[in-house]
Design an enzyme around this catalytic site. Structure first.
Site: not given
Length: 596
Positions: A296, A440-442
Site C-alpha cells: 500500500r 488495487y491493494e484495497g
C-alpha cells in the site's frame, strides 16, 4: 516522446534539511548512509531510471507480455536486460537485512529510489516492488529454514516474489476465498485453487518465482479466521538450494487490462502445488498484512510518481507550445503567439500538480522515516509511536496520493490539448497506468473505511491525537514568526476542520454506522489535505531559515511561492469536506436499490 528527470534537488532538500536524515544515525543502517553516500546512491538511481528504465516504458506499453503455449510468459523487449542491471546493481536489496545479502540501508532511501523507478517505468518497477514486499513478509513471519532457502536469492534478485490473494468470486472480502490446502505427511501442503489479478505472476526475468498464497486448510473455520498463508515456489528447491522439479502452479492466462501492460497480471492455477505454511495455521492475514502494508505504501508512491512524470512533461510542453496572447499583452511580440505558460489557467493547473507532488513526496519521506524507526529503534516508546503513525497514515497515503495522482495525470494530459490524446506523446499512458493505483491493494473507498472504522478509533484514538498534537505544537512554536503566517494560519484552520470532523464522527457514527461510511472518503481527503499543509509549513520554515542564512536561490523562492499557492488555492477544500461529512448519511441511504 515523453521524458523524465529524477527530482534529486527536492529529495535532497527533504532528506538533508526538512527531516534531517543524519539525526537518525543512532539507528542501524543510517550511519552507513552519510550525505555523500546518499548523493551517490540517488545519483546512480536517477541515471538508471532515466537512461535504462524510462526508454522502455512505451515499449512495454505497446508490446505487453505474451503467454506462450507452455504457460510461460515473455516480457517486453529490453525488460530482461534491464532487470539484470537492477538485480546486479543491488537495488532490490538496498534496505534488506545484511544477513540475507542486503545492504541494510534505511527504507527511506529505497522508497525514494522506488519513486524514481516508478516514474520512469511503473509496469517494470512492479516486478522488484512485489519481491521486496514478499521478502518483508518472510522476514517477519517465515520459519528459519524458509528464510535461508528463499531470502538470499530474492534479495539478490535471482528469484522474484508475488502475493496471491484475490479469487474470481472475492476481492476485499478474503474470508470468502476457496483455495484449499491439504496437509501432507511430510509437513507440506497441497495447494489447489485459482487466483486472479496476480501481478508478476509469471515472467522470464528470474530463475524462480516465490508465490505467497492465501488458502484454507481443510477443516479450518469459516471466514477470515480460517485463512492461512503459504509459500509456494514456481520451481521446487532442493535441499542444497538448487532448483528441482516444476511445481503444480501455472499461469492460465494474462489479463487484458487498461494500463501497466509491461507487467504480467496473471490468472494463476494451483493444481496440487506443494507449499509450506508461513506462521501459524489460520493466522495467514498477519503475514499477508505485512506484505499488504508494504504494498500500500508502494502504491501510494505510484500515485506520486505518475503525477511527477506527467507534470514534468506537461511543463515542457507548455513552455514550447505557442497559442494565443497573454491577457495583459503580448509577452513574445517577436513570435506569432505567446507560449501557453502565460495563461493563468495553465499556471493554475501546473501549480496544483506541483504543490501536490512536493507535499506528497514530503509525506512519503516522513512516513518512511517512521517505518525505519518502528523497525530499527531500541526504544519501545519510539517504536510504538512510529508504528501508530504508520497505521494511521497508510490508508491516507494510499487513498489520497493515488486519487490525486490519477487526477493530476488527467490534468497534465489536458495541457497538451488534442496531442494529449495521441499515444506517442505518452500522456495517455500515464493516465491509464495511474488509474490502477486507485483500485488495487484495497480500493480507495476501502482505505477510507479502514481509516475511519479501524485506524481512527484504534487504541482510543492515540495515533490521531498524536498527529493533532504535533501539528498544533508546530503552529504554536512558530506562531510569532510573521513570515510564517501565510502558512500557519491556513494550517491551523485546516486542523480545526479535521478535529471538528473527527468529533462529529465520534458523536454520530457509533449509533448510526452509515454516517461513518458516507463520510469516510471526505474524511480521508480532509486528513490528507491537513497532512499536506503540515508538510508545506515545515518546508516553508526550513526554506525561510536557509534564505536567512545563505541567501535566496531559485529553488527556495519557488518552494515558498508553491507553498503559498497550496495554502490559498487547495487547502480551502477542507471546509467543503467538513460540510459534506456533517450532512450525515440520510440522503445517501434513503433511496431503495430499485431506484438506481
Amino acid at each position: 516522446m515523453p521524458s523524465y528527470k529524477a527530482p534529486l534537488e527536492d529529495v535532497g532538500f527533504l532528506l538533508n534539511d526538512v527531516f534531517q536524515f543524519d539525526r537518525y544515525n543512532n539507528l542501524p543502517g543510517f550511519a552507513d548512509a552519510s550525505a555523500d553516500v546518499r548523493e551517490a546512491i540517488l545519483g546512480e538511481a536517477a541515471k538508471l531510471s532515466e537512461e535504462v528504465l524510462q526508454p522502455l516504458n512505451r515499449v512495454g506499453d505497446l508490446e505487453g507480455c505474451k503467454r506462450n503455449d507452455d504457460g510461460s510468459v515473455t516480457t517486453p523487449k529490453g525488460f530482461k536486460e534491464a532487470y539484470k542491471q537492477v538485480a546486479e546493481g543491488g537495488w532490490l536489496g538496498l534496505s534488506a537485512p545484511s544477513e540475507y545479502g542486503g545492504q541494510g540501508l534505511p527504507v527511506t532511501l529505497s522508497q525514494t529510489v522506488a519513486e524514481f523507478q516508478i516514474s520512469a517505468n511503473m509496469a517494470f518497477s512492479m516486478y522488484g516492488g512485489l519481491t521486496m514486499g514478499a521478502t518483508a513478509a518472510l522476514i517477519v513471519h517465515g520459519k528459519s529454514e524458509q528464510k535461508s532457502m528463499f531470502l538470499p536469492k530474492m534479495v539478490a534478485g535471482e528469484w522474484t516474489g508475488t502475493m496471491n490473494l484475490t479469487e474470481p468470486h472475492c476481492g476485499t472480502d478474503l474470508g470468502l476465498l476457496r483455495t484449499k490446502a491439504a496437509p501432507q505427511p511430510d509437513g507440506s501442503y497441497k495447494i489447489s485453487g485459482t487466483k486472479i489479478f496476480i501481478s508478476a505472476g509469471e515472467h522470464d526475468l528470474a530463475d524462480n518465482i516465490i508465490h505467497l498464497v492465501l488458502a484454507r486448510i481443510e477443516g479450518a473455520p469459516a471466514g477470515i479466521k480460517g485463512v492461512s498463508l503459504f509459500v509456494v515456489p514456481k520451481i521446487l528447491v532442493n535441499a542444497d538450494g538448487s532448483l528441482g522439479a516444476r511445481n503444480g502452479v501455472m499461469c492460465g492466462s494474462i489479463e487484458h487490462k487498461m494500463g501497466i501492460h509491461g507487467n504480467s497480471t496473471c490468472v494463476m492455477n494451483y493444481d496440487g502445488a506443494t507449499g509450506w505454511l508461513i506462521g501459524e495455521e489460520n493466522k495467514g492475514m498477519q503475514g499477508m498484512f505485512v506484505m499488504m502494508n508494504e504494498a500500500r505504501l508502494g502504491v501510494a508512491v505510484q500515485g506520486l510518481a505518475q503525477s511527477e512524470v506527467a507534470y514534468q512533461n506537461a511543463v515542457a510542453y507548455a513552455k514550447d507550445r505557442l497559442q494565443g496572447r497573454s491577457l495583459t499583452g503580448p509577452k513574445s511580440p517577436d513570435k506569432p503567439a505567446d507560449s501557453i505558460m502565460v495563461h493563468p489557467d495553465v499556471r493554475r493547473t501546473l501549480l496544483t500538480i506541483r504543490a501536490f507532488n512536493e507535499a506528497a513526496r514530503a509525506m512519503v519521506v516522513w512516513t518512511a522515516l517512521k517505518s525505519d524507526v518502528a523497525h530499527r529503534s531500541d526504544d519501545p516508546k519510539e517504536r510504538q509511536a512510529a508504528d501508530d503513525h504508520m497505521g494511521l497514515m497508510t490508508p491516507v497515503l494510499k487513498g489520497v496520493l493515488t486519487d490525486g495522482g490519477f487526477a493530476n495525470a488527467v490534468s497534465a494530459q489536458q495541457m497538451f490539448g488534442g496531442h494529449g490524446y495521441i499515444a506517442e506523446w505518452g500522456m495517455e499512458q500515464f493516465v491509464r497506468d495511474a488509474r490502477i493505483a486507485m483500485i488495487y491493494e484495497g480500493a480507495n473507498g476501502i482505505q477510507a473505511l479502514d481509516l475511519v472504522g479501524r485506524k481512527l478509533p484504534r487504541d482510543g484514538g492515540r495515533a490521531a491525537m498524536a498527529f493533532f498534537g504535533e501539528v498544533a505544537a508546530f503552529a504554536k512554536e512558530h506562531g510569532g514568526d510573521e513570515a510564517m503566517k501565510p502558512y500557519l494560519d491556513p494550517l491551523s484552520n485546516a486542523l480545526g476542520h479535521l478535529q471538528q470532523a473527527t468529533m462529529w464522527l465520534m458523536n454520530n457514527a457509533m449509533m448510526k454506522p452509515d454516517n461513518a461510511g458516507a463520510g469516510a472518503t471526505d474524511y480521508m481527503q480532509l486528513f490528507g489535505l491537513t497532512a499536506f499543509a503540515y508538510m508545506w509549513a515545515k518546508m516553508a520554515k526550513v526554506a525561510q531559515d536557509k534564505i536567512a542564512t545563505d541567501g535566496a536561490t531559485p529553488y527556495l523562492t519557488t518552494k515558498l511561492v508553491t507553498g503559498r499557492f497550496f495554502m490559498e488555492r487547495m487547502l480551502p477544500e477542507t471546509a467543503l469536506h467538513l460540510a459534506r461529512i456533517q450532512t450525515g448519511s440520510a440522503t445517501t441511504m434513503e433511496l431503495p436499490a430499485e431506484a438506481f
